[in-house]
Each structure stands twice: as structure tokens, then as C-alpha cells.
Design a protein around this motif. Structure first.
Motif, PDB file in Angstrom:
ATOM      1  N   GLU A   1      -0.934   8.655  15.111  1.00  0.00           N
ATOM      2  CA  GLU A   1       0.449   8.493  15.565  1.00  0.00           C
ATOM      3  C   GLU A   1       0.655   7.148  16.261  1.00  0.00           C
ATOM      4  OE1 GLU A   1       2.335  11.763  17.573  1.00  0.00           O
ATOM      5  OE2 GLU A   1       1.184  13.211  16.408  1.00  0.00           O
ATOM      6  N   MET A   2      -0.289   6.739  17.080  1.00  0.00           N
ATOM      7  CA  MET A   2      -0.166   5.443  17.762  1.00  0.00           C
ATOM      8  C   MET A   2      -0.149   4.304  16.742  1.00  0.00           C
ATOM      9  SD  MET A   2      -2.379   5.590  21.211  1.00  0.00           S
ATOM     10  CE  MET A   2      -1.607   6.141  22.702  1.00  0.00           C
ATOM     11  N   ARG A   3      -1.003   4.402  15.740  1.00  0.00           N
ATOM     12  CA  ARG A   3      -1.036   3.369  14.707  1.00  0.00           C
ATOM     13  C   ARG A   3       0.294   3.303  13.954  1.00  0.00           C
ATOM     14  NH1 ARG A   3      -5.827   4.311  12.678  1.00  0.00           N
ATOM     15  NH2 ARG A   3      -5.136   5.979  11.293  1.00  0.00           N
ATOM     16  N   GLU A   4       0.865   4.476  13.651  1.00  0.00           N
ATOM     17  CA  GLU A   4       2.152   4.503  12.950  1.00  0.00           C
ATOM     18  C   GLU A   4       3.263   3.883  13.793  1.00  0.00           C
ATOM     19  OE1 GLU A   4       2.839   8.544  11.841  1.00  0.00           O
ATOM     20  OE2 GLU A   4       1.397   8.476  10.191  1.00  0.00           O
ATOM     21  N   VAL A   5       3.281   4.187  15.095  1.00  0.00           N
ATOM     22  CA  VAL A   5       4.309   3.633  15.977  1.00  0.00           C
ATOM     23  C   VAL A   5       4.181   2.108  16.051  1.00  0.00           C
ATOM     24  CG1 VAL A   5       5.098   3.514  18.374  1.00  0.00           C
ATOM     25  CG2 VAL A   5       4.607   5.721  17.338  1.00  0.00           C
ATOM     26  N   LEU A   6       2.961   1.637  16.223  1.00  0.00           N
ATOM     27  CA  LEU A   6       2.759   0.192  16.342  1.00  0.00           C
ATOM     28  C   LEU A   6       3.030  -0.533  15.025  1.00  0.00           C
ATOM     29  CD1 LEU A   6      -0.410   0.192  18.611  1.00  0.00           C
ATOM     30  CD2 LEU A   6       1.946  -0.329  19.266  1.00  0.00           C
ATOM     31  N   GLN A   7       2.667   0.081  13.901  1.00  0.00           N
ATOM     32  CA  GLN A   7       2.963  -0.534  12.612  1.00  0.00           C
ATOM     33  C   GLN A   7       4.465  -0.582  12.367  1.00  0.00           C
ATOM     34  OE1 GLN A   7       0.634   1.777   9.855  1.00  0.00           O
ATOM     35  NE2 GLN A   7      -1.075   0.328   9.930  1.00  0.00           N
ATOM     36  N   GLY A   8       5.178   0.473  12.786  1.00  0.00           N
ATOM     37  CA  GLY A   8       6.632   0.481  12.648  1.00  0.00           C
ATOM     38  C   GLY A   8       7.277  -0.623  13.460  1.00  0.00           C
ATOM     39  N   MET A   9       6.712  -0.893  14.629  1.00  0.00           N
ATOM     40  CA  MET A   9       7.244  -1.951  15.483  1.00  0.00           C
ATOM     41  C   MET A   9       7.041  -3.325  14.845  1.00  0.00           C
ATOM     42  SD  MET A   9       6.235  -2.778  19.379  1.00  0.00           S
ATOM     43  CE  MET A   9       6.461  -4.393  20.047  1.00  0.00           C
ATOM     44  N   MET A  10       5.879  -3.487  14.194  1.00  0.00           N
ATOM     45  CA  MET A  10       5.572  -4.775  13.585  1.00  0.00           C
ATOM     46  C   MET A  10       6.147  -4.902  12.176  1.00  0.00           C
ATOM     47  SD  MET A  10       1.731  -5.466  14.914  1.00  0.00           S
ATOM     48  CE  MET A  10       1.077  -3.823  14.776  1.00  0.00           C
ATOM     49  N   GLY A  11       6.634  -3.795  11.605  1.00  0.00           N
ATOM     50  CA  GLY A  11       7.244  -3.853  10.292  1.00  0.00           C
ATOM     51  C   GLY A  11       6.255  -3.970   9.154  1.00  0.00           C
ATOM     52  N   ASP A  12       5.019  -3.450   9.320  1.00  0.00           N
ATOM     53  CA  ASP A  12       4.032  -3.499   8.265  1.00  0.00           C
ATOM     54  C   ASP A  12       4.446  -2.594   7.109  1.00  0.00           C
ATOM     55  OD1 ASP A  12       2.510  -5.204   9.726  1.00  0.00           O
ATOM     56  OD2 ASP A  12       1.065  -3.702  10.392  1.00  0.00           O
ATOM     57  N   PRO A  13       4.127  -2.999   5.874  1.00  0.00           N
ATOM     58  CA  PRO A  13       4.400  -2.137   4.727  1.00  0.00           C
ATOM     59  C   PRO A  13       3.577  -0.854   4.824  1.00  0.00           C
ATOM     60  CG  PRO A  13       3.619  -4.312   4.015  1.00  0.00           C
ATOM     61  CD  PRO A  13       3.537  -4.259   5.508  1.00  0.00           C
ATOM     62  N   GLY A  14       4.090   0.200   4.225  1.00  0.00           N
ATOM     63  CA  GLY A  14       3.372   1.457   4.232  1.00  0.00           C
ATOM     64  C   GLY A  14       3.746   2.347   5.393  1.00  0.00           C
ATOM     65  N   THR A  15       4.622   1.897   6.255  1.00  0.00           N
ATOM     66  CA  THR A  15       5.069   2.734   7.364  1.00  0.00           C
ATOM     67  C   THR A  15       6.364   3.412   6.967  1.00  0.00           C
ATOM     68  OG1 THR A  15       6.354   0.958   8.349  1.00  0.00           O
ATOM     69  CG2 THR A  15       4.069   1.173   9.065  1.00  0.00           C
ATOM     70  N   ALA A  16       6.896   4.213   7.843  1.00  0.00           N
ATOM     71  CA  ALA A  16       8.158   4.903   7.566  1.00  0.00           C
ATOM     72  C   ALA A  16       9.257   3.897   7.277  1.00  0.00           C
ATOM     73  CB  ALA A  16       8.555   5.773   8.768  1.00  0.00           C
ATOM     74  N   GLU A  17       9.193   2.748   7.905  1.00  0.00           N
ATOM     75  CA  GLU A  17      10.215   1.719   7.695  1.00  0.00           C
ATOM     76  C   GLU A  17      10.141   1.130   6.295  1.00  0.00           C
ATOM     77  OE1 GLU A  17      10.727  -2.778   9.158  1.00  0.00           O
ATOM     78  OE2 GLU A  17      10.520  -1.312  10.747  1.00  0.00           O
ATOM     79  N   GLY A  18       8.948   0.986   5.782  1.00  0.00           N
ATOM     80  CA  GLY A  18       8.760   0.353   4.486  1.00  0.00           C
ATOM     81  C   GLY A  18       8.976   1.285   3.312  1.00  0.00           C
ATOM     82  N   ARG A  19       9.190   2.581   3.566  1.00  0.00           N
ATOM     83  CA  ARG A  19       9.351   3.553   2.480  1.00  0.00           C
ATOM     84  C   ARG A  19      10.755   3.606   2.000  1.00  0.00           C
ATOM     85  NH1 ARG A  19       5.800   8.268   5.247  1.00  0.00           N
ATOM     86  NH2 ARG A  19       3.969   7.016   5.443  1.00  0.00           N
TER      87      ARG A  19
END
Length: 81
Positions: free
Chosen positions: A63-81
């Protein structure tokens, strides 16, 4: 030409409005994902859940990794889907 484009463009006006509304919602969600206050609060919630024994150590890390990836906008996160 203005009258013709008005006549033929008028039926598409609601569709353009819905598209713009979707764009505005997407912009707001992206802004919230990158807001440091929101991110910090979410990380604190995850830590509290782990401390209370509600989630495992692996779930906490995921969960922490997902939150931090979402903040940075990395592909493969909820934002990138």
C-alpha cells in the motif's frame, strides 16, 4: 459557414460538456494524488492500520508503494490505468 457549423455542432454540445467535465475531474484527482498533505495522511493511516494489526507487513509495504507511486505518477499505478 458559422450558421452551418452552429446547426451541425449544436447536437454535439452535450457531448463536449461531458468530455470537459471528465477532464476537470481527472485534473482534480491528479492534483489530489500529488498533494503532500493527502499523501502523508494516507501513509499515516497505513502505518496506524499496521500498528493495530489490521494489515500484514507485506500489505503495508504494498500500500505504501502504491501511494508513493501514485504521487510520483509512475506507470502501472491506479493513475496510469
Amino acid at each position: 459557414m458559422g450558421l452551418i457549423s452552429l446547426v451541425f455542432g449544436w447536437p454535439l454540445a452535450p457531448l463536449r460538456g461531458v468530455i470537459r467535465l471528465g477532464e476537470l475531474i481527472q485534473e482534480e484527482v491528479e492534483r489530489e494524488l500529488r498533494d503532500p498533505t493527502v499523501v502523508r495522511h494516507r501513509l499515516e493511516e497505513i502505518e496506524a492500520s499496521r500498528a493495530a494489526g489490521l494489515i500484514s507487513e507485506e500489505e503495508e509495504a504494498l500500500e505504501m508503494r502504491e501511494v508513493l507511486q501514485g504521487m510520483m505518477g509512475d506507470p502501472g499505478t491506479a493513475e496510469g490505468r
